[in-house]
Design a protein around this motif. Sequence first.
Motif, PDB file in Angstrom:
ATOM      1  N   ALA A  58       0.705  -1.235  -0.001  1.00 32.28           N
ATOM      2  CA  ALA A  58       0.170  -0.128  -0.035  1.00 32.28           C
ATOM      3  C   ALA A  58       0.931   1.179  -0.063  1.00 32.28           C
ATOM      4  O   ALA A  58       1.879   1.267   0.755  1.00 32.28           O
ATOM      5  CB  ALA A  58      -0.929   0.024   1.141  1.00 32.28           C
ATOM      6  N   ALA A  77       1.272   6.944   2.449  1.00 29.63           N
ATOM      7  CA  ALA A  77       0.284   7.761   3.092  1.00 29.63           C
ATOM      8  C   ALA A  77      -1.193   6.888   3.502  1.00 29.63           C
ATOM      9  O   ALA A  77      -1.529   7.206   4.346  1.00 29.63           O
ATOM     10  CB  ALA A  77      -0.146   8.572   2.020  1.00 29.63           C
ATOM     11  N   ASP A  78      -1.518   5.811   2.514  1.00 30.79           N
ATOM     12  CA  ASP A  78      -2.610   4.918   3.009  1.00 30.79           C
ATOM     13  C   ASP A  78      -2.351   4.184   4.059  1.00 30.79           C
ATOM     14  O   ASP A  78      -3.186   3.996   4.887  1.00 30.79           O
ATOM     15  CB  ASP A  78      -3.111   4.176   1.419  1.00 30.79           C
ATOM     16  CG  ASP A  78      -3.552   4.926   0.575  1.00 30.79           C
ATOM     17  OD1 ASP A  78      -3.925   6.450   0.606  1.00 30.79           O
ATOM     18  OD2 ASP A  78      -3.671   4.298  -0.490  1.00 30.79           O
ATOM     19  N   HIS A  79      -1.333   3.418   3.913  1.00 28.10           N
ATOM     20  CA  HIS A  79      -0.843   2.826   5.137  1.00 28.10           C
ATOM     21  C   HIS A  79      -0.903   3.446   6.466  1.00 28.10           C
ATOM     22  O   HIS A  79      -1.077   2.902   7.450  1.00 28.10           O
ATOM     23  CB  HIS A  79       0.524   2.261   4.806  1.00 28.10           C
ATOM     24  CG  HIS A  79       1.267   1.304   5.834  1.00 28.10           C
ATOM     25  ND1 HIS A  79       0.989  -0.033   6.310  1.00 28.10           N
ATOM     26  CD2 HIS A  79       2.002   1.768   7.028  1.00 28.10           C
ATOM     27  CE1 HIS A  79       1.728  -0.230   7.318  1.00 28.10           C
ATOM     28  NE2 HIS A  79       2.204   0.767   7.844  1.00 28.10           N
ATOM     29  N   GLU A 137      -2.500   6.359   7.369  1.00 25.70           N
ATOM     30  CA  GLU A 137      -3.891   6.620   7.719  1.00 25.70           C
ATOM     31  C   GLU A 137      -4.518   5.367   8.166  1.00 25.70           C
ATOM     32  O   GLU A 137      -5.379   5.326   9.114  1.00 25.70           O
ATOM     33  CB  GLU A 137      -4.454   7.316   6.525  1.00 25.70           C
ATOM     34  CG  GLU A 137      -3.987   8.672   6.341  1.00 25.70           C
ATOM     35  CD  GLU A 137      -3.915   9.520   7.674  1.00 25.70           C
ATOM     36  OE1 GLU A 137      -4.766   9.747   8.371  1.00 25.70           O
ATOM     37  OE2 GLU A 137      -2.565   9.927   7.959  1.00 25.70           O
ATOM     38  N   HIS A 138      -4.363   4.251   7.546  1.00 26.60           N
ATOM     39  CA  HIS A 138      -5.067   2.921   8.008  1.00 26.60           C
ATOM     40  C   HIS A 138      -4.525   2.762   9.431  1.00 26.60           C
ATOM     41  O   HIS A 138      -5.433   2.311   9.981  1.00 26.60           O
ATOM     42  CB  HIS A 138      -4.702   1.959   6.838  1.00 26.60           C
ATOM     43  CG  HIS A 138      -5.230   0.528   7.551  1.00 26.60           C
ATOM     44  ND1 HIS A 138      -6.377   0.043   7.189  1.00 26.60           N
ATOM     45  CD2 HIS A 138      -4.631  -0.495   8.354  1.00 26.60           C
ATOM     46  CE1 HIS A 138      -6.529  -1.299   7.579  1.00 26.60           C
ATOM     47  NE2 HIS A 138      -5.663  -1.476   8.315  1.00 26.60           N
ATOM     48  N   CYS A 198       5.695   2.827   9.780  1.00 23.09           N
ATOM     49  CA  CYS A 198       5.482   3.271   8.496  1.00 23.09           C
ATOM     50  C   CYS A 198       6.936   3.553   7.675  1.00 23.09           C
ATOM     51  O   CYS A 198       8.004   3.657   8.426  1.00 23.09           O
ATOM     52  CB  CYS A 198       4.788   4.655   8.468  1.00 23.09           C
ATOM     53  SG  CYS A 198       3.302   4.266   9.200  1.00 23.09           S
TER      54      CYS A 198
END
Length: 282
Positions: free
Chosen positions: A152, A155-157, A159-160, A188
């Motif tokens: 992923a 940024a997506d990782h 926020e997840h 991250c």
Amino acid sequence: MTHLVNQNVIINGTRISHGVHGEGSPVVLIHGTPSSSYIWRNILPSLVSAGYKVHVYDLLGYGLSERPCDPAIDTSVTGQVPILEGLLDIWGLDDLHVIAHDIGGGIAQRFGIQSPNRVRSLSMIDVVSYDSWPSKRTNEQMKAGLDKLIKAPDADHREHFREWFYSTVQNKERLAETSMETLLDFICGPVGQGSFFQHQVMHYDPKHTDEVAPRYAELGKNPVQLIWGADDAWQVVDWAHRLHDAIPGSELHVLQDCGHFSLEDQPEKISALLVDFLQRQR
């Protein structure tokens, strides 16, 4: 940001970050997942002030410790026990108080059963036990396959897992203002994201606690305290009562308005409980 680990040592060919603070009877802190020794930052000062020599470290594959490239290196709960034993040899500890959180409790359980004569007391805070883990949500993600999460976008990782961390506490504002970004930084980025799945998530396997669960009563040979968040969504409080019933003579304290990362929600109350318990073991 000041880390509690300020030294490094090689154990079984891997680098472990650790720190020793204060003077007095030895206490060892074992963190869980997805965290690091940083989670003890609001607990350690109270222990030091109460006259304890506090030993803290980052698990192998976590925090500031090495993130091994070799997938054959075991960073599971079971694989972390020899790391703990190696550190105890370096610290020169044979008789110690153990305080553990989350999967750190699984490590402490295995160590306490294997080496009961080395444990002066055991405090477990919102720990895994039996087949209580991984959580339903994590288990669903694991069954769906980790490849998508591993690949992923950063940024997506981020926020997840920001939302993931929020599910561990009641006081979300406090978490956001204090440790959220540090917690995320460790799991991250170009190293943290892949390492998180290789060294943590892929080892979320209840076999490591189920194997010793039939022997939980043996932990009662030494004083045991259980501290639990009443609102723990990851290790619901039913597990606290089951563990309490399995360990003869154990104490159980359930804290209101407190989630799985109880060390973030109620550090003052937990510090007071720990100091009181330790002082009664002298």
